[in-house]
Design a protein around this motif. Structure first.
Motif, PDB file in Angstrom:
ATOM      1  N   ASN A   1      18.759  -5.047  60.307  1.00  0.00           N
ATOM      2  CA  ASN A   1      19.212  -5.263  61.676  1.00  0.00           C
ATOM      3  C   ASN A   1      17.995  -5.573  62.545  1.00  0.00           C
ATOM      4  O   ASN A   1      17.351  -4.660  63.068  1.00  0.00           O
ATOM      5  N   PRO A   2      17.642  -6.841  62.692  1.00  0.00           N
ATOM      6  CA  PRO A   2      16.437  -7.207  63.441  1.00  0.00           C
ATOM      7  C   PRO A   2      16.539  -6.970  64.936  1.00  0.00           C
ATOM      8  O   PRO A   2      15.581  -7.246  65.664  1.00  0.00           O
ATOM      9  N   ASP A   3      17.651  -6.438  65.389  1.00  0.00           N
ATOM     10  CA  ASP A   3      17.817  -6.176  66.815  1.00  0.00           C
ATOM     11  C   ASP A   3      17.411  -4.756  67.198  1.00  0.00           C
ATOM     12  O   ASP A   3      17.486  -4.392  68.369  1.00  0.00           O
ATOM     13  N   ILE A   4      16.992  -3.960  66.206  1.00  0.00           N
ATOM     14  CA  ILE A   4      16.543  -2.595  66.498  1.00  0.00           C
ATOM     15  C   ILE A   4      15.108  -2.405  66.018  1.00  0.00           C
ATOM     16  O   ILE A   4      14.566  -3.234  65.278  1.00  0.00           O
ATOM     17  N   ILE A   5      14.479  -1.328  66.439  1.00  0.00           N
ATOM     18  CA  ILE A   5      13.088  -1.039  66.095  1.00  0.00           C
ATOM     19  C   ILE A   5      12.924  -0.936  64.583  1.00  0.00           C
ATOM     20  O   ILE A   5      13.738  -0.316  63.887  1.00  0.00           O
ATOM     21  N   GLN A   6      11.866  -1.549  64.082  1.00  0.00           N
ATOM     22  CA  GLN A   6      11.528  -1.497  62.669  1.00  0.00           C
ATOM     23  C   GLN A   6      10.316  -0.575  62.499  1.00  0.00           C
ATOM     24  O   GLN A   6       9.250  -0.824  63.075  1.00  0.00           O
ATOM     25  N   LEU A   7      10.483   0.488  61.714  1.00  0.00           N
ATOM     26  CA  LEU A   7       9.420   1.467  61.498  1.00  0.00           C
ATOM     27  C   LEU A   7       8.919   1.373  60.064  1.00  0.00           C
ATOM     28  O   LEU A   7       9.715   1.433  59.123  1.00  0.00           O
ATOM     29  N   TYR A   8       7.627   1.257  59.894  1.00  0.00           N
ATOM     30  CA  TYR A   8       6.987   1.175  58.575  1.00  0.00           C
ATOM     31  C   TYR A   8       6.130   2.428  58.429  1.00  0.00           C
ATOM     32  O   TYR A   8       5.103   2.570  59.107  1.00  0.00           O
ATOM     33  N   SER A   9       6.540   3.326  57.524  1.00  0.00           N
ATOM     34  CA  SER A   9       5.918   4.638  57.581  1.00  0.00           C
ATOM     35  C   SER A   9       6.098   5.401  56.280  1.00  0.00           C
ATOM     36  O   SER A   9       6.533   4.856  55.265  1.00  0.00           O
ATOM     37  N   LEU A  10       5.764   6.684  56.336  1.00  0.00           N
ATOM     38  CA  LEU A  10       5.875   7.621  55.229  1.00  0.00           C
ATOM     39  C   LEU A  10       5.855   9.015  55.856  1.00  0.00           C
ATOM     40  O   LEU A  10       5.235   9.199  56.913  1.00  0.00           O
ATOM     41  N   PRO A  11       6.495  10.021  55.254  1.00  0.00           N
ATOM     42  CA  PRO A  11       6.523  11.353  55.869  1.00  0.00           C
ATOM     43  C   PRO A  11       5.204  12.115  55.744  1.00  0.00           C
ATOM     44  O   PRO A  11       5.091  13.137  55.081  1.00  0.00           O
ATOM     45  N   THR A  12       4.156  11.590  56.352  1.00  0.00           N
ATOM     46  CA  THR A  12       2.867  12.264  56.476  1.00  0.00           C
ATOM     47  C   THR A  12       2.756  12.809  57.903  1.00  0.00           C
ATOM     48  O   THR A  12       3.569  12.455  58.768  1.00  0.00           O
ATOM     49  N   PRO A  13       1.757  13.643  58.197  1.00  0.00           N
ATOM     50  CA  PRO A  13       1.622  14.123  59.584  1.00  0.00           C
ATOM     51  C   PRO A  13       1.579  13.004  60.617  1.00  0.00           C
ATOM     52  O   PRO A  13       2.186  13.127  61.684  1.00  0.00           O
ATOM     53  N   ASN A  14       0.874  11.920  60.324  1.00  0.00           N
ATOM     54  CA  ASN A  14       0.851  10.805  61.273  1.00  0.00           C
ATOM     55  C   ASN A  14       2.169  10.053  61.287  1.00  0.00           C
ATOM     56  O   ASN A  14       2.656   9.636  62.340  1.00  0.00           O
ATOM     57  N   GLY A  15       2.753   9.874  60.128  1.00  0.00           N
ATOM     58  CA  GLY A  15       3.982   9.091  60.047  1.00  0.00           C
ATOM     59  C   GLY A  15       5.154   9.729  60.764  1.00  0.00           C
ATOM     60  O   GLY A  15       5.893   9.058  61.494  1.00  0.00           O
ATOM     61  N   VAL A  16       5.312  11.045  60.597  1.00  0.00           N
ATOM     62  CA  VAL A  16       6.500  11.682  61.172  1.00  0.00           C
ATOM     63  C   VAL A  16       6.416  11.836  62.684  1.00  0.00           C
ATOM     64  O   VAL A  16       7.435  12.075  63.328  1.00  0.00           O
ATOM     65  N   LYS A  17       5.235  11.690  63.247  1.00  0.00           N
ATOM     66  CA  LYS A  17       5.147  11.706  64.715  1.00  0.00           C
ATOM     67  C   LYS A  17       6.125  10.694  65.308  1.00  0.00           C
ATOM     68  O   LYS A  17       6.833  10.978  66.276  1.00  0.00           O
ATOM     69  N   VAL A  18       6.123   9.498  64.742  1.00  0.00           N
ATOM     70  CA  VAL A  18       6.911   8.410  65.318  1.00  0.00           C
ATOM     71  C   VAL A  18       8.395   8.599  65.024  1.00  0.00           C
ATOM     72  O   VAL A  18       9.239   8.407  65.910  1.00  0.00           O
ATOM     73  N   SER A  19       8.753   8.979  63.801  1.00  0.00           N
ATOM     74  CA  SER A  19      10.173   9.183  63.496  1.00  0.00           C
ATOM     75  C   SER A  19      10.743  10.337  64.324  1.00  0.00           C
ATOM     76  O   SER A  19      11.888  10.268  64.799  1.00  0.00           O
ATOM     77  N   ILE A  20       9.961  11.388  64.547  1.00  0.00           N
ATOM     78  CA  ILE A  20      10.417  12.498  65.387  1.00  0.00           C
ATOM     79  C   ILE A  20      10.630  12.033  66.817  1.00  0.00           C
ATOM     80  O   ILE A  20      11.642  12.350  67.454  1.00  0.00           O
ATOM     81  N   ALA A  21       9.679  11.250  67.340  1.00  0.00           N
ATOM     82  CA  ALA A  21       9.822  10.742  68.709  1.00  0.00           C
ATOM     83  C   ALA A  21      11.040   9.846  68.832  1.00  0.00           C
ATOM     84  O   ALA A  21      11.794   9.935  69.813  1.00  0.00           O
ATOM     85  N   LEU A  22      11.258   8.987  67.863  1.00  0.00           N
ATOM     86  CA  LEU A  22      12.425   8.104  67.900  1.00  0.00           C
ATOM     87  C   LEU A  22      13.718   8.904  67.886  1.00  0.00           C
ATOM     88  O   LEU A  22      14.684   8.563  68.587  1.00  0.00           O
TER      89      LEU A  22
END
Length: 235
Positions: A17-38
């Motif tokens: 779905n190119p109409d929503i935010i695309q997150l490229y990540s992994l569940p590391t301390p840095n990665g989950v910051k963004v998924s938690i905020a989202l």
């Protein structure tokens, strides 16, 4: 529907779905910051798991979005002036999302700058120092078996940084007082990670920082945290 084809990373990780935010990540301390905020912000997003085992963070497609070859990275199809924008560095992404929504940051300018100070405290201090501690204590233990200096150096710095947080959190619910902000989201995954990822709770002496431990539990108890710390999920 937005066209994200100008971003080479979408060739390796196509957007469903190119109409929503695309997150490229992994569940590391840095990665989950963004998924938690989202999750906290209730923004629609599509997570893409970057496989460190396959060194995907160094692939040409990933590096096209983050030249530093580190997660997380993000594409917002509805960026400034309605145009798509690609972002990297977890602290910068957190601040962008907060400013985009007007949430997870104080309304007043002075409060926002103070919050930014604590985000930078994590980026420049807690993240690198905890990461170095974890590297030598867990991942390079055999290499430094005859040299205690690296573990002791970064253990002591981790203790010092937790001491700074302890003083800040005495009598406070969150880093900024009564309001949960991106400062909390930036910091707590690293404190959690020192325990669950690096197994350093006893070595660092978590019990010496009761205000930090109480705050950490409050952060973890939030529904967005409970979901975000496991995103992107294993395929």
């Amino acid at each position: 529907m937005n066209d994200l084809s100008t971003f080479p990373i979408t060739r390796k990780w196509p957007a469903k779905n190119p109409d929503i935010i695309q997150l490229y990540s992994l569940p590391t301390p840095n990665g989950v910051k963004v998924s938690i905020a989202l999750e906290e912000l209730g923004l629609a997003y599509e997570p893409h798991r970057i496989d460190f085992g396959a060194n995907e963070q160094k692939s040409p497609e990933f590096v096209s979005l983050n030249p530093n070859g580190r997660i997380p990275a993000l594409i917002d199809p509805h960026g400034p002036d309605g145009k798509p924008i690609g972002l990297f560095e977890s602290g910068a992404i957190l601040w962008y999302l907060a400013e985009k929504t007007g949430k997870l940051i104080p309304a007043d300018a002075a409060g926002r700058y103070e919050t930014l100070c604590w985000v930078m405290f994590q980026m420049g201090g807690v993240g690198p120092m905890f990461g170095q501690f974890g590297h030598f204590y867990k991942f390079a233990a055999e290499k430094v078996a005859n040299n205690s200096y690296p573990v002791e150096r970064y253990r002591d710095e981790a203790k010092r940084l937790l001491g700074v947080m302890e003083e800040r959190l005495k009598g406070r619910q969150w880093i900024m007082g009564d309001t949960y902000t991106v400062a909390d989201i930036a910091l707590f995954p690293w404190v959690r990670g020192a325990d669950v990822f690096y197994a350093g709770r006893n070595v660092i002496g978590f019990d010496d920082f009761p205000a930090v431990m109480d705050w950490l539990q409050r952060c973890l108890d939030r529904p967005a945290s409970q979901k975000g710390i496991n995103i992107p999920a294993k395929e």
